[in-house]
Design a protein around this motif. Structure first.
Motif, PDB file in Angstrom:
ATOM      1  N   HIS A 104      13.781 -30.056 -23.166  1.00  0.00           N
ATOM      2  CA  HIS A 104      13.382 -29.066 -22.377  1.00  0.00           C
ATOM      3  C   HIS A 104      12.869 -27.885 -23.302  1.00  0.00           C
ATOM      4  CE1 HIS A 104      16.098 -30.849 -19.463  1.00  0.00           C
ATOM      5  NE2 HIS A 104      15.482 -30.218 -18.531  1.00  0.00           N
ATOM      6  N   LEU A 105      11.549 -27.222 -22.738  1.00  0.00           N
ATOM      7  CA  LEU A 105      10.981 -26.259 -23.620  1.00  0.00           C
ATOM      8  C   LEU A 105      10.536 -25.083 -22.862  1.00  0.00           C
ATOM      9  CD1 LEU A 105       9.322 -26.048 -26.417  1.00  0.00           C
ATOM     10  CD2 LEU A 105       7.513 -26.698 -25.285  1.00  0.00           C
ATOM     11  N   HIS A 106      10.682 -23.846 -23.281  1.00  0.00           N
ATOM     12  CA  HIS A 106      10.095 -22.926 -22.758  1.00  0.00           C
ATOM     13  C   HIS A 106       8.445 -23.032 -22.709  1.00  0.00           C
ATOM     14  CE1 HIS A 106      13.666 -20.392 -23.704  1.00  0.00           C
ATOM     15  NE2 HIS A 106      13.492 -20.264 -22.325  1.00  0.00           N
ATOM     16  N   PRO A 107       7.815 -22.805 -21.514  1.00  0.00           N
ATOM     17  CA  PRO A 107       6.374 -23.037 -21.423  1.00  0.00           C
ATOM     18  C   PRO A 107       5.456 -22.051 -22.382  1.00  0.00           C
ATOM     19  CG  PRO A 107       7.063 -22.587 -19.444  1.00  0.00           C
ATOM     20  CD  PRO A 107       8.117 -22.620 -20.322  1.00  0.00           C
ATOM     21  N   VAL A 108       5.893 -21.680 -23.598  1.00  0.00           N
ATOM     22  CA  VAL A 108       4.937 -20.812 -24.040  1.00  0.00           C
ATOM     23  C   VAL A 108       4.659 -21.230 -25.617  1.00  0.00           C
ATOM     24  CG1 VAL A 108       6.028 -18.812 -22.947  1.00  0.00           C
ATOM     25  CG2 VAL A 108       7.211 -19.517 -25.209  1.00  0.00           C
ATOM     26  N   THR A 109       3.590 -20.802 -26.175  1.00  0.00           N
ATOM     27  CA  THR A 109       3.170 -21.426 -27.573  1.00  0.00           C
ATOM     28  C   THR A 109       3.979 -21.112 -28.372  1.00  0.00           C
ATOM     29  OG1 THR A 109       0.908 -20.981 -26.852  1.00  0.00           O
ATOM     30  CG2 THR A 109       1.081 -21.175 -29.081  1.00  0.00           C
ATOM     31  N   GLU A 110       4.885 -20.092 -28.614  1.00  0.00           N
ATOM     32  CA  GLU A 110       5.816 -19.843 -29.760  1.00  0.00           C
ATOM     33  C   GLU A 110       6.775 -20.780 -29.795  1.00  0.00           C
ATOM     34  OE1 GLU A 110       4.786 -17.455 -27.683  1.00  0.00           O
ATOM     35  OE2 GLU A 110       3.725 -16.052 -28.731  1.00  0.00           O
ATOM     36  N   CYS A 111       7.528 -21.245 -28.606  1.00  0.00           N
ATOM     37  CA  CYS A 111       8.461 -22.361 -28.451  1.00  0.00           C
ATOM     38  C   CYS A 111       7.800 -23.620 -29.121  1.00  0.00           C
ATOM     39  CB  CYS A 111       9.043 -22.460 -27.220  1.00  0.00           C
ATOM     40  SG  CYS A 111      10.281 -20.797 -26.857  1.00  0.00           S
TER      41      CYS A 111
ATOM     42  N   SER B 144       0.800 -16.126 -24.358  1.00  0.00           N
ATOM     43  CA  SER B 144       2.117 -16.571 -24.591  1.00  0.00           C
ATOM     44  C   SER B 144       3.023 -15.532 -25.029  1.00  0.00           C
ATOM     45  CB  SER B 144       2.169 -17.840 -25.756  1.00  0.00           C
ATOM     46  OG  SER B 144       1.408 -17.192 -26.895  1.00  0.00           O
ATOM     47  N   ALA B 145       2.610 -14.458 -25.716  1.00  0.00           N
ATOM     48  CA  ALA B 145       3.400 -13.433 -26.238  1.00  0.00           C
ATOM     49  C   ALA B 145       3.973 -12.584 -25.016  1.00  0.00           C
ATOM     50  CB  ALA B 145       2.549 -12.567 -27.110  1.00  0.00           C
ATOM     51  N   ALA B 146       3.064 -12.675 -23.954  1.00  0.00           N
ATOM     52  CA  ALA B 146       3.617 -11.662 -22.729  1.00  0.00           C
ATOM     53  C   ALA B 146       4.707 -12.375 -22.031  1.00  0.00           C
ATOM     54  CB  ALA B 146       2.362 -11.380 -21.925  1.00  0.00           C
ATOM     55  N   ALA B 147       4.805 -13.681 -22.307  1.00  0.00           N
ATOM     56  CA  ALA B 147       5.722 -14.266 -21.390  1.00  0.00           C
ATOM     57  C   ALA B 147       6.909 -14.400 -22.001  1.00  0.00           C
ATOM     58  CB  ALA B 147       5.158 -15.888 -21.475  1.00  0.00           C
ATOM     59  N   ARG B 148       7.545 -13.909 -22.993  1.00  0.00           N
ATOM     60  CA  ARG B 148       8.722 -13.726 -23.637  1.00  0.00           C
ATOM     61  C   ARG B 148       8.771 -12.268 -23.780  1.00  0.00           C
ATOM     62  NH1 ARG B 148       8.431 -12.858 -29.075  1.00  0.00           N
ATOM     63  NH2 ARG B 148       6.471 -13.712 -30.056  1.00  0.00           N
ATOM     64  N   PRO B 149      10.144 -11.755 -23.676  1.00  0.00           N
ATOM     65  CA  PRO B 149      10.489 -10.223 -23.996  1.00  0.00           C
ATOM     66  C   PRO B 149       9.794  -9.912 -25.530  1.00  0.00           C
ATOM     67  CG  PRO B 149      12.294 -11.415 -23.780  1.00  0.00           C
ATOM     68  CD  PRO B 149      11.218 -12.443 -23.386  1.00  0.00           C
ATOM     69  N   PRO B 150       9.576  -8.597 -25.793  1.00  0.00           N
ATOM     70  CA  PRO B 150       9.327  -8.285 -27.031  1.00  0.00           C
ATOM     71  C   PRO B 150      10.192  -8.101 -28.039  1.00  0.00           C
ATOM     72  CG  PRO B 150       9.364  -6.249 -25.532  1.00  0.00           C
ATOM     73  CD  PRO B 150       9.475  -7.571 -24.622  1.00  0.00           C
ATOM     74  N   ALA B 151       9.905  -8.334 -29.126  1.00  0.00           N
ATOM     75  CA  ALA B 151      10.995  -8.549 -30.347  1.00  0.00           C
ATOM     76  C   ALA B 151      11.413  -7.135 -30.690  1.00  0.00           C
ATOM     77  CB  ALA B 151      10.491  -9.250 -31.578  1.00  0.00           C
ATOM     78  N   GLU B 152      10.701  -6.213 -30.487  1.00  0.00           N
ATOM     79  CA  GLU B 152      11.034  -4.785 -30.990  1.00  0.00           C
ATOM     80  C   GLU B 152      10.669  -3.806 -29.937  1.00  0.00           C
ATOM     81  OE1 GLU B 152       9.967  -3.089 -34.938  1.00  0.00           O
ATOM     82  OE2 GLU B 152       9.591  -4.908 -35.467  1.00  0.00           O
TER      83      GLU B 152
ATOM     84  N   TYR C 203      -0.612 -28.749 -21.537  1.00  0.00           N
ATOM     85  CA  TYR C 203       0.068 -28.124 -20.404  1.00  0.00           C
ATOM     86  C   TYR C 203       0.453 -26.535 -20.560  1.00  0.00           C
ATOM     87  CZ  TYR C 203       3.740 -27.232 -16.874  1.00  0.00           C
ATOM     88  OH  TYR C 203       4.261 -26.381 -15.962  1.00  0.00           O
ATOM     89  N   VAL C 204       0.936 -26.245 -21.788  1.00  0.00           N
ATOM     90  CA  VAL C 204       1.586 -24.855 -22.389  1.00  0.00           C
ATOM     91  C   VAL C 204       0.082 -24.082 -22.235  1.00  0.00           C
ATOM     92  CG1 VAL C 204       2.213 -23.405 -24.127  1.00  0.00           C
ATOM     93  CG2 VAL C 204       3.387 -25.768 -23.438  1.00  0.00           C
ATOM     94  N   ASP C 205      -0.738 -24.379 -22.715  1.00  0.00           N
ATOM     95  CA  ASP C 205      -2.210 -23.514 -22.786  1.00  0.00           C
ATOM     96  C   ASP C 205      -2.597 -23.403 -21.499  1.00  0.00           C
ATOM     97  OD1 ASP C 205      -2.057 -23.563 -25.493  1.00  0.00           O
ATOM     98  OD2 ASP C 205      -3.556 -25.057 -25.850  1.00  0.00           O
ATOM     99  N   GLN C 206      -2.549 -24.370 -20.568  1.00  0.00           N
ATOM    100  CA  GLN C 206      -2.911 -24.062 -19.264  1.00  0.00           C
ATOM    101  C   GLN C 206      -2.191 -23.360 -18.475  1.00  0.00           C
ATOM    102  OE1 GLN C 206      -4.771 -27.548 -17.085  1.00  0.00           O
ATOM    103  NE2 GLN C 206      -5.273 -26.115 -15.390  1.00  0.00           N
ATOM    104  N   HIS C 207      -0.925 -23.396 -18.555  1.00  0.00           N
ATOM    105  CA  HIS C 207       0.030 -22.705 -17.897  1.00  0.00           C
ATOM    106  C   HIS C 207      -0.033 -21.168 -18.291  1.00  0.00           C
ATOM    107  CE1 HIS C 207       4.036 -22.029 -16.182  1.00  0.00           C
ATOM    108  NE2 HIS C 207       4.434 -21.108 -17.161  1.00  0.00           N
ATOM    109  N   ALA C 208      -0.351 -20.801 -19.372  1.00  0.00           N
ATOM    110  CA  ALA C 208      -0.535 -19.305 -19.870  1.00  0.00           C
ATOM    111  C   ALA C 208      -1.802 -18.904 -19.246  1.00  0.00           C
ATOM    112  CB  ALA C 208      -0.705 -19.244 -21.347  1.00  0.00           C
ATOM    113  N   VAL C 209      -2.646 -19.822 -18.922  1.00  0.00           N
ATOM    114  CA  VAL C 209      -4.128 -19.173 -18.354  1.00  0.00           C
ATOM    115  C   VAL C 209      -3.743 -19.080 -16.801  1.00  0.00           C
ATOM    116  CG1 VAL C 209      -6.394 -19.837 -17.750  1.00  0.00           C
ATOM    117  CG2 VAL C 209      -5.453 -20.258 -20.098  1.00  0.00           C
ATOM    118  N   THR C 210      -3.210 -20.073 -16.288  1.00  0.00           N
ATOM    119  CA  THR C 210      -3.051 -19.785 -14.829  1.00  0.00           C
ATOM    120  C   THR C 210      -1.924 -18.825 -14.147  1.00  0.00           C
ATOM    121  OG1 THR C 210      -1.497 -21.738 -14.837  1.00  0.00           O
ATOM    122  CG2 THR C 210      -3.618 -22.271 -14.297  1.00  0.00           C
ATOM    123  N   LYS C 211      -1.178 -18.498 -15.171  1.00  0.00           N
ATOM    124  CA  LYS C 211      -0.205 -17.446 -14.992  1.00  0.00           C
ATOM    125  C   LYS C 211      -0.674 -16.218 -15.232  1.00  0.00           C
ATOM    126  CE  LYS C 211       3.065 -19.948 -13.536  1.00  0.00           C
ATOM    127  NZ  LYS C 211       3.796 -19.860 -12.158  1.00  0.00           N
ATOM    128  N   GLY C 212      -1.867 -16.029 -15.799  1.00  0.00           N
ATOM    129  CA  GLY C 212      -2.521 -14.739 -16.346  1.00  0.00           C
ATOM    130  C   GLY C 212      -1.998 -13.936 -17.359  1.00  0.00           C
TER     131      GLY C 212
END
Length: 107
Positions: free
Chosen positions: A47-54, A94-102, A82-91
């Protein structure tokens, strides 16, 4: 004990546990890592979070052979697509898909 009965899995990239519904399941076939959106493909899954960072972390750590318990390098280009397309279709980026670090304000 939590009242939430949803199964949790560990992301092979960031190594954080999350609900199975928030993670992309993947399987391996013929040396290629395949996305399994429906969580129904036969075989061992990872399993993987569908974001570029992971995805980047998983590739940097060479996590694929360990996660699938198979020898040698595996090709994950379909997961990247898939991850690249998932980020595009979700609008989202990848950085916006996870909570901010700071969360501190700069002055």
């Amino acid at each position: 004990m939590s009242t939430d009965a949803r199964p949790e899995r560990t992301c092979v990239g960031c190594r954080k546990r999350d609900s199975q519904a928030n993670l992309l399941r993947m399987v391996v076939a013929g040396g290629v890592v395949l996305p399994d959106e429906r969580h129904q493909a036969p075989g061992r899954g990872a399993h993987l979070h569908p974001v570029t960072e992971c995805l980047d972390l998983a590739e940097r750590r060479k996590a694929w052979p360990r996660a699938f318990k198979v020898p040698g390098p595996l090709d994950a280009h379909l997961v990247r697509e898939y991850v690249d397309q998932h980020a595009v279709t979700k609008g989202k980026t990848s950085a916006a898909a996870r909570p901010p670090a700071e969360t501190t304000a700069k002055t």
